[in-house]
Write an enzyme that holds these catalytic residues in place. Structure first.
Site, short mmCIF file in Angstrom:
data_model
loop_
_atom_site.label_atom_id
_atom_site.label_comp_id
_atom_site.label_asym_id
_atom_site.label_seq_id
_atom_site.Cartn_x
_atom_site.Cartn_y
_atom_site.Cartn_z
CB SER A 170 -0.91 0.02 1.22
OG SER A 170 -1.53 1.29 1.36
CG ASP A 308 -6.25 3.87 -7.91
OD1 ASP A 308 -6.92 3.27 -7.05
OD2 ASP A 308 -5.41 4.74 -7.62
#
Length: 425
Positions: A170, A308
């Site tokens: 992340s 994304d």
């Protein structure tokens, strides 16, 4: 189509997509340029800063901490304070998870009390993944619902360096830890199971930070075009016969280019030209031409490099021959919405053949899509992905129930889509 700024919108365009464009500046780098500028010892000048609501949230936050942000011609100038101050009010991060998570790391080392909150969507997004590692550095943090959800209360104080080993790759958690490390006594390191986007590391190096407990020195930041924004047009062009789209000056940081790997694997016509590096970030002019796409498998190390972009990849996969498999993408379930569930439900209603898994999906194609009414769920990527999906409905309309969310990241999206479809020519 004339796009409203909020409320419902009917999409009814016809392809192919043809032309060249420059997409707005990369959102991840835009956030960091403002935040790092506020932490620096001298002023930072930024060109190409994304003008969208998420970035406005970070700007308001750094101003609340004492930084001055002003526009000079085409540049945004960030002048840092002598030291960051305790904010005088709650900091509203709007819809921006990046703002909230990175600020949690920064404020952990700023003496005083800070409260970070956001809109209804952001207050449903998990923060424990940031809270837990920062607590190992001595951060005093608390959050709602057993420290799981915003608002986040930060009581800034002394921090100690720590060697973090993350269970899930992340960039936001990594960046929060590294930013807290700027205030910490001792060395801070972060180890990830897979490589996530490295804009924080690049910008820190560019601003002269080699070790923890140091302030960036400021300088110049030139923000490249956002690959996450370009993805809608590149994926649409790859699957829509007769299309050819060139995105000029698009960021090609290797930690972000998983989409280009997938386009190549599916057989799209892909070329890069004018490759160069500016202010530590690579960029290029990227052209995609339509081709008969074949299914592929998307999993493992590539997932953090295109997380994304997966909603629009799912749309593209409905037009590819064979069964496209996406796995290891459980992160999609904790974005602005549960994107796996949202895209699966919406594309199924539009006629796609999709099997959902806990961490991904399987999509069989090629499948003609049909018009559908879309619940955008306050999620900009759902709205934009389904606007592109309408191009595969043979003229049937797609109705988006509310397009206000698009302004969080890409206010000019609908105008650019119109232009590539020849509207106004």
């Amino acid at each position: 189509m004339t796009a409203p700024t909020s409320g419902p919108m009917t999409c009814r365009l016809e392809g192919p997509l043809r032309g060249g464009l420059a997409v707005p500046g990369d959102k991840s780098i835009s956030h960091r340029s403002l935040l790092f500028g506020a932490l620096a010892t001298g002023e930072t000048r930024v060109t190409g800063l994304l003008d969208a609501e998420d970035v406005h949230s970070t700007r308001k936050a750094v101003e609340a901490l004492g930084a001055t942000v002003r526009l000079e011609g085409s540049e945004v100038v960030v002048v840092p304070p002598e030291r960051l101050r305790e904010p005088g009010d709650v900091i509203d991060c709007g819809n921006s998870g990046t703002s909230l998570r990175l600020l949690t790391g920064v404020l952990s080392g700023v003496p005083g009390l800070s409260v970070l909150t956001g809109d209804a969507s952001l207050r449903r997004r998990p923060v424990r993944r940031v809270v837990d590692p920062l607590r190992k550095m001595g951060a005093n943090l608390s959050a709602r619902d057993g420290d799981r959800l915003p608002p986040v209360v930060v009581r800034g104080g002394p921090l100690a360096g720590f060697d973090h080993v993350l269970a899930v790759a992340s960039a936001q958690v990594k960046s929060a830890c590294l930013l807290a490390g700027l205030f910490a006594e001792g060395e801070t390191s972060v180890t990830e199971p897979e490589r996530s986007r490295d804009h924080t590391e690049r910008m820190l190096r560019g601003m002269g930070v080699r070790v923890s407990a140091a302030r960036p020195r400021g300088g110049r930041v030139d923000v490249p075009g956002d690959i996450s924004s370009a993805a809608f047009f590149l994926c649409g062009a790859a699957a829509l016969p007769g299309s050819e789209v060139t995105v000029r000056g698009m960021g090609t940081n290797p930690t972000r280019t998983g989409l280009l790997d997938v386009l190549q694997a599916m057989g799209a016509g892909l070329t890069l030209a004018n490759e160069r590096e500016v202010a530590g970030e690579p960029r290029a002019d990227v052209t995609v031409r339509a081709a008969e796409l074949c299914a592929t498998e998307i999993r493992g190390a590539v997932i953090p490099r295109l997380i994304d972009e997966l909603p629009i990849v799912m749309v593209m996969a409905t037009q590819a021959r064979g069964r496209t498999i996406i796995r290891d993408a459980k992160e999609l379930r904790v974005k602005e919405s549960d994107r796996l569930a949202a895209m699966g439900e919406t594309l199924t209603a539009a006629g796609a053949k999709i099997e959902l898994f806990e961490d991904g999906c399987a999509i069989d194609g090629p499948t003609p899509l049909r018009g559908v009414t879309v619940k955008t769920r306050l999620d900009h990527r759902i709205a934009m992905s389904m606007a592109v999906a309408q191009l595969f409905t043979r003229g049937e309309p797609v109705v988006l129930d509310d397009v206000a969310c698009v302004a969080t990241s890409f206010p000019s999206f609908f105008d650019l889509l119109d232009s590539l479809c020849g509207v106004g020519r």
